[in-house]
Each structure stands twice: as structure tokens, then as C-alpha cells.
Design an enzyme around this catalytic site. Structure first.
Site, mmCIF file in Angstrom:
data_model
loop_
_atom_site.group_PDB
_atom_site.id
_atom_site.type_symbol
_atom_site.label_atom_id
_atom_site.label_comp_id
_atom_site.label_asym_id
_atom_site.label_seq_id
_atom_site.Cartn_x
_atom_site.Cartn_y
_atom_site.Cartn_z
ATOM 1 N N CYS A 140 -9.416 8.506 32.182
ATOM 2 C CA CYS A 140 -9.886 8.249 30.746
ATOM 3 C C CYS A 140 -8.903 8.040 29.833
ATOM 4 C CB CYS A 140 -10.765 9.537 30.540
ATOM 5 S SG CYS A 140 -11.437 9.511 28.651
ATOM 6 N N CYS A 143 -8.930 9.649 26.500
ATOM 7 C CA CYS A 143 -8.732 11.003 26.559
ATOM 8 C C CYS A 143 -7.208 11.371 26.660
ATOM 9 C CB CYS A 143 -9.554 11.560 27.864
ATOM 10 S SG CYS A 143 -11.106 11.351 28.042
ATOM 11 N N ASP A 144 -6.534 10.520 27.532
ATOM 12 C CA ASP A 144 -5.209 10.943 27.913
ATOM 13 C C ASP A 144 -4.023 10.056 27.541
ATOM 14 O OD1 ASP A 144 -6.288 13.080 29.426
ATOM 15 O OD2 ASP A 144 -6.684 12.003 31.061
#
Ligand code: NDP
Length: 326
Positions: A140, A143-144
Site C-alpha cells: 500500500c 499507507c507507507d
């Protein structure tokens, strides 16, 4: 009817942000929800290190911690959170039947499905090692990606997700190397053009990942092989992003619920309703576009409100609290 069959007003399947948010709303609405956590209690977020984009956590929070907080919040209002895996359903009758671990049978007035989706990984031993260590493997970018600011990363995949994520990463990272296993993209032309026209994205066609290399804790490089020439190269990288698709966890609903060609549950536009009355869906099981904790939580809230309204419209059953048939 066996007296071991439990009857519940609201059964929630899955324990990610969608399931727990549905549980918080359902328990506060006196629906006495029972939530089965499934095989991965806490869902996909438990594989994420730091969550920095969920509103309300200015200093960030780890994925596992956040899921424990959500569970606590749901339990505070009376949600019965249980270990167990829903292995079979039967939505063909008026009462929705659900089986836990192939044994226990439950009759449900409403069911909220929050079973999520699972990111696909390549399956390489080295990839799984650094994924488990939280050392630089992610599925992701949104997300990261932030953790790899001004660094060099590799992304594998050639669909719309990979293009979108590569482009997202290109705004944060010094360089993004994209590994495409065939001689063409699967993505739409416009998405392909976008990555091709981004100067800090290098695309390597016909290239497969051989190994994720690291120092035992963190990723340092990716070994890749050109399928045509056989040439093997080592690409320096601190992050390895896998964007080869997701699989919604919806197999047990086949034959009862309308699914799209990939298996995502089709909800009625603007609601969490499915084609079966009393069965609602929230989170990634019906969402291949946004796939964020906050959007999952939002649809979890919708599912609980929709279930509550449905029960209210059948008020005879709404007055029954969790009980056992005799
Ligand atoms: P897709 O299934 O469309 O693409 C997966 C990609 O990963 C393909 O290029 C595939 O290669 C590659 N791949 C699969 N397995 C491997 C492997 N083992 N090694 C290397 N590469 C591999 O998944 P997406 O998640 O990209 O998209 C899912 C759906 O969501 C699509 O319908 C897409 O259009 C949609 N979507 C739409 C967006 C938008 O409109 N903004 C954004 C994101 C997704 P190959 O082509 O060789 O099979």
C-alpha cells in the site's frame, strides 16, 4: 431446530476498521452485535507499521495498536467479539444462516460483511521475510509511501493500481523503478502514459523479481531478471512495493450475493445494501478503489445504520435480543 443454534440480531463478519466501526454503531443502537474476528484479527492493518493518515492520531499509531483500540471501543458498548472463522453461509431463506468453523450455526436477522480483501504478494521467501519484519515490503503506497521520502523504491505490477501507486510514490521518492513482467501494461492507456511521462519513474519491461535483498532487518536492494536477455540486475532500494492486485475475501458468499468479475460484493449505490435483504457490506470487500482504513470505517458506519433501519422496519424482530431458539 437444534437448541444449540444461536439467534442474533446483528452478526458482523470481520475485524478490520469496517467491522469494528459497524460494531461501535450497532452496539450503541442496542443491536447486541456479535463480531467474529476471522483468520486475521484486526485485518490488513495489522500488517502495517505506522498509520499516520487516520484522522485523530496526530502522532500516528501502529496498525496493531489501532485495531486493539477499535476493539476496546466496540467492546465498551457491548459488542461480543469472538474468535472464529465464518466458513459457510446460507442466505437463501428469510433467516440468514451462518456457520462458524464449520460447526456452530447462527441464525441472523442482519449480517454485516466486513471481510476485507487480501493484497496479493509474489510469494518469494525474501519478500515474506521483510514483510513480516516490517522492514520495507508493502502492498500500500498510500499507507507507507511517506516513510520512503527522498529514497529509492521498487514497485512491481502493471495494472491501474501499480500505475497509480508508482505515480503517488514518484511525488515522494527520489526514484521509482517499476517492474513489469510482460512486454505490455495491463493498465489503461492513460494511466500507463502517466507513469511513462514521469521523469523519476524508470520502467523495466519483461522483468521479474528474483529476490528482495536486505541486511537482515531492512530492505537494501531488489534483484530482478530480464526474461528476454536473462540479465540479472540489483536495483538499490529501501522499499519494495507490491501492486499486483487484491483478492476480496468473499468466496463463501458466491451463489448468494452479487459479485463483480473479481469477486467484490456489489452494493446498492450510495448504501451498504446488497442484493439480499438484511445483508450489508462494508469496507474492502466491496471497494477496489479507495481501500483505506478511513473509508472502510465510514462504510462500516453506513452498514450499521442501514442494518438498524432495516431492523426498525421489521420491528418485531428488533425487539428480540441475542437469544437461543428452544
Ligand atoms: P490488475 O489485476 O488489473 O493488475 C495486476 C497487475 O499485476 C497486472 O499487470 C499483472 O500482470 C501484474 N501481476 C500479477 N501477478 C504478478 C506477478 N506474480 N508478478 C508480477 N506482476 C504480476 O489489478 P489492479 O489492482 O491494478 O486493478 C484491479 C482493478 O481495479 C482493475 O479493474 C483496475 O482497473 C481497477 N482500478 C482502477 C483504478 C482507477 O480507475 N483509478 C485504480 C486502481 C485499480 P499481467 O498483466 O502480466 O497479468
Amino acid at each position: 431446530m437444534s437448541d444449540s443454534i444461536e439467534r442474533v440480531k446483528c452478526l458482523i463478519i470481520g475485524s478490520g476498521p469496517a467491522g469494528y466501526t459497524a460494531a461501535i454503531y450497532a452496539s450503541r443502537a442496542n443491536m447486541n452485535p456479535i463480531l467474529y474476528q476471522g483468520a486475521q484479527p484486526g485485518g490488513q492493518l495489522t500488517t502495517t507499521n505506522e498509520v499516520e493518515n487516520f484522522p485523530g492520531y496526530p502522532d500516528g499509531i501502529t496498525g496493531p495498536e489501532m485495531m486493539m483500540e477499535l476493539q476496546k471501543q466496540a467492546e465498551r458498548f457491548g459488542t461480543d467479539v469472538r474468535n472464529g472463522w465464518i466458513t459457510k453461509v446460507d442466505f437463501s431463506g428469510e433467516v440468514h444462516k451462518v456457520w462458524v468453523n464449520d460447526e456452530k450455526e447462527i441464525y441472523c436477522d442482519t449480517v454485516i460483511i466486513s471481510t476485507g480483501a487480501s493484497a496479493k504478494y509474489l510469494g518469494l521467501e525474501s519478500e515474506q521475510k521483510y514483510l513480516k519484519l516490517g522492514g520495507g515490503v508493502s502492498a500500500c503506497a498510500v499507507c507507507d509511501g511517506f516513510f520512503y521520502r527522498n529514497q529509492e523504491v521498487v514497485i512491481v505490477g502493471a495494472g491501474d493500481s501499480a500505475c497509480e501507486e508508482a505515480h503517488y510514490l514518484s511525488n515522494l521518492c527520489k526514484k521509482v523503478t517499476m517492474l513489469v513482467r510482460r512486454d505490455e501494461f495491463r493498465a489503461s492507456k492513460i494511466m500507463e502514459a502517466r507513469v511513462r511521462n514521469t521523469p523519476n519513474i524508470e520502467i523495466l519491461m519483461n522483468t521479474e523479481t528474483e529476490e528482495v535483498i536486505g541486511d537482515g532487518q531492512l530492505v537494501t536492494a531488489v534483484k530482478a531478471r530480464n526474461k528476454e536477455t536473462g540479465e540479472v540486475i540489483e536495483i538499490p532500494a529501501t522499499g519494495f512495493f507490491v501492486a499486483i492486485g487484491h483478492k476480496p475475501n468473499t468466496d463463501i458468499f458466491k451463489g448468494f450475493l452479487e459479485l463483480d468479475e473479481t469477486g467484490y460484493i456489489i452494493n446498492k449505490p450510495g448504501s451498504s445494501r446488497t442484493n439480499i435483504e438484511g445483508v450489508f457490506v462494508s469496507g474492502d470487500a466491496a471497494d477496489h478503489v479507495y481501500r483505506q482504513a478511513i473509508t472502510a470505517a465510514g462504510t462500516g458506519c453506513m452498514a450499521a445504520l442501514d442494518a438498524e433501519r432495516y431492523l426498525a422496519s421489521k420491528d418485531a424482530t428488533f425487539e428480540v435480543s441475542t437469544s437461543t431458539y428452544n
